[in-house]
Design an enzyme around this catalytic site. Structure first.
Site, PDB file in Angstrom:
ATOM      1  N   GLU A  78       0.809  -1.220   0.000  1.00 18.92           N
ATOM      2  CA  GLU A  78       0.000   0.000   0.000  1.00 18.92           C
ATOM      3  C   GLU A  78       0.848   1.280   0.000  1.00 18.92           C
ATOM      4  O   GLU A  78       0.515   2.253   0.655  1.00 18.92           O
ATOM      5  CB  GLU A  78      -0.996   0.004   1.170  1.00 18.92           C
ATOM      6  CG  GLU A  78      -2.087  -1.046   1.027  1.00 18.92           C
ATOM      7  CD  GLU A  78      -3.317  -0.780   1.888  1.00 18.92           C
ATOM      8  OE1 GLU A  78      -3.454   0.330   2.439  1.00 18.92           O
ATOM      9  OE2 GLU A  78      -4.158  -1.696   2.003  1.00 18.92           O
ATOM     10  N   HIS A  87      -2.390  -1.552  10.112  1.00 17.52           N
ATOM     11  CA  HIS A  87      -1.812  -2.858  10.426  1.00 17.52           C
ATOM     12  C   HIS A  87      -0.581  -2.646  11.303  1.00 17.52           C
ATOM     13  O   HIS A  87       0.040  -1.573  11.260  1.00 17.52           O
ATOM     14  CB  HIS A  87      -1.348  -3.580   9.155  1.00 17.52           C
ATOM     15  CG  HIS A  87      -2.445  -4.242   8.383  1.00 17.52           C
ATOM     16  ND1 HIS A  87      -2.438  -5.573   8.049  1.00 17.52           N
ATOM     17  CD2 HIS A  87      -3.595  -3.761   7.868  1.00 17.52           C
ATOM     18  CE1 HIS A  87      -3.526  -5.878   7.354  1.00 17.52           C
ATOM     19  NE2 HIS A  87      -4.237  -4.771   7.232  1.00 17.52           N
TER      20      HIS A  87
END
Length: 462
Positions: A87, A323
């Site tokens: 990402e 995360h």
């Protein structure tokens, strides 16, 4: 030479000291949540990640955590040999990462593919990169799911082949990926079939590199829970092992759900949906899970340490990402020069082969269920197009026979034409392609299942 996970550029050896220490590498995988406009404090967080990787400490421990590993600042700079990122979708973020980390990680690569920006995959390495390759998943969501974006970024596997570290160890093949996200636990929004097809392709590629003599590491945000079909395909089909489970054993997920959040991170390495993460504080305790992995070849490397990282917080902002990161240290094992590559079927026990057969049955069932959905969606799009033609014809007749404002009919017919044309294009150009790709995977699974059945029959003969 890599020693205990860090590359020693300045070490030297003399003829009087022929003993070589066992080389090892330290890997970090991190989903950075770098969506432009959508991710909160994206620029600040990505820059903080780069600063931490370069040794410029900016974070503070999680307050009130009694576990030492989560509650303290590292007393020394924790270096990694390989950093796999997901990402990273903004060029300015990647440019900053390279600028900050270029000294510690002189070898780096970001991958470009897809309609918008690319898959968001990147790698930083202290080990020279020999070559790279990007494989785009043929089954990867739908273009109609604009609000989800998986189809538009082109989810892929970023394969990086590294220079061999020692003369007696296998060269590393880092297979970094961010598989299709689940947007629900059940139903069509779970995209379970898409991830299963991606895991199937992933496993086949991993086997090819294993047969070519590489020590394969499958890493990244695989969006697959431990024990799921996708996780089993990536391990049972390849012989790769989950580095966390290799160290700490297969964990009781029910017991893990009842633990305190800090205990979940310590004993279950729950990198996702932990409410200790400031961007997921609203999540229930039982929603925390492990989605970030390093699956490794046990014949070429042995995990000796693993855990969650980047659990601290950036002052005034919060967690580094939605995360937590995952790291593992891998001891590289000597290459067995006498080994001849064989089909994995010959090296697996009967119980493991039976488990693979069960996986195939579940995979075929998953494909069958989704094909019904795909056909229905294609039919509805064609139906919409036909209805649009009928409505368009009717509105033209009505506009000619009435004195309603012309602007209304212009806008109305424009919307009807646009939506109808868009749907028929998606039905014709995407719907058929998706169904053929699903059929291809189905035939591949059936073929391997039939071969596996013949091998089981041979083993059953007295």
């Amino acid at each position: 030479m890599v020693v205990e996970g860090n590359i020693d550029h300045g070490s030297s050896s003399t003829p009087s000291n022929p003993v070589q220490e066992t080389p090892s590498v330290k890997l970090l995988t991190f989903n950075t949540w770098g969506l432009k406009w959508l991710s909160k404090y994206r620029k600040q967080r990505l820059r903080a990640i780069a600063d931490e990787l370069s040794g410029r400490f900016t974070a503070v421990p999680i307050p009130g955590i009694e576990f030492v590993e989560l509650g303290r600042r590292q007393s020394h700079f924790e270096q990694y040999d390989i950093v796999a990122l997901q990402e990273v979708w903004c060029q300015e973020d990647w440019d900053y990462i390279v600028m900050r980390c270029g000294e510690n990680y002189p070898y780096h690569r970001i991958f470009y593919s897809g309609i918008i920006t690319g898959p968001g995959l990147a790698i930083l390495s202290k080990i020279p990169i020999e070559s790279t390759f990007l494989y785009r998943f043929p089954i990867n969501g739908r273009p109609s799911a604009i609000h989800r974006g998986d189809w538009y970024v082109g989810k892929s596997i970023a394969i990086t082949l590294l220079q061999p570290i020692g003369g007696n160890t296998c060269p590393l093949a880092i297979m970094n990926s961010h598989m299709h996200a689940p947007y629900a636990l059940q139903g069509d929004a779970a995209y379970a079939c898409h991830r299963a097809c991606q895991a199937w392709d992933f496993a086949k590629l991993a086997n090819l590199y294993k047969k070519a003599g590489y020590a394969v590491i499958v890493t990244g945000d695989l969006n697959s829970r431990p024990g799921s079909l996708h996780h089993r395909l990536l391990t049972d089909e390849t012989g790769l092992v989950d580095s966390w489970e290799q160290l700490y054993g297969q964990q009781d997920l029910e017991a893990l759900r009842k633990m305190k959040p800090a205990e979940q991170i310590m004993y279950g390495c729950t990198t996702c949906d932990s409410n200790l993460n400031t961007w997921r504080f609203h999540k229930r305790r039982d929603e925390a899970c492990r989605l970030d992995y390093a699956l490794v070849d046990p014949e070429c490397m042995q995990p000796i340490a693993a855990g969650a990282r980047f659990t601290e917080r950036i002052p005034g902002i919060g967690s580094f990402s939605d995360h937590f990161a995952y790291t593992c240290t891998l001891k590289l094992l000597p290459r067995a020069s006498s080994n001849i590559p064989r089909s994995i079927i010959f090296s697996q026990s009967r119980e493991r082969l039976l488990q693979r057969y069960v996986n195939y049955e579940e995979m075929l069932q998953c494909l069958t269920q989704y094909v019904v959905t795909a056909k229905r969606q294609r039919f509805l799009r064609y139906t919409h197009f036909v209805l649009s033609l009928v409505v368009l014809l009717f509105s033209c007749v009505l506009a000619f026979m009435t004195n309603l404002a012309a602007i209304f009919w212009v806008l109305f017919t424009t919307v009807v034409c646009f939506t109808g044309t868009l749907d028929v294009l998606m039905a014709f150009m995407f719907g058929g392609k998706e169904l053929r790709a699903l059929r291809e995977v189905e035939l591949e699974v059936i073929g391997v299942q039939q071969y596996l059945q013949t091998q089981l029959d041979v083993r059953d003969k007295p």
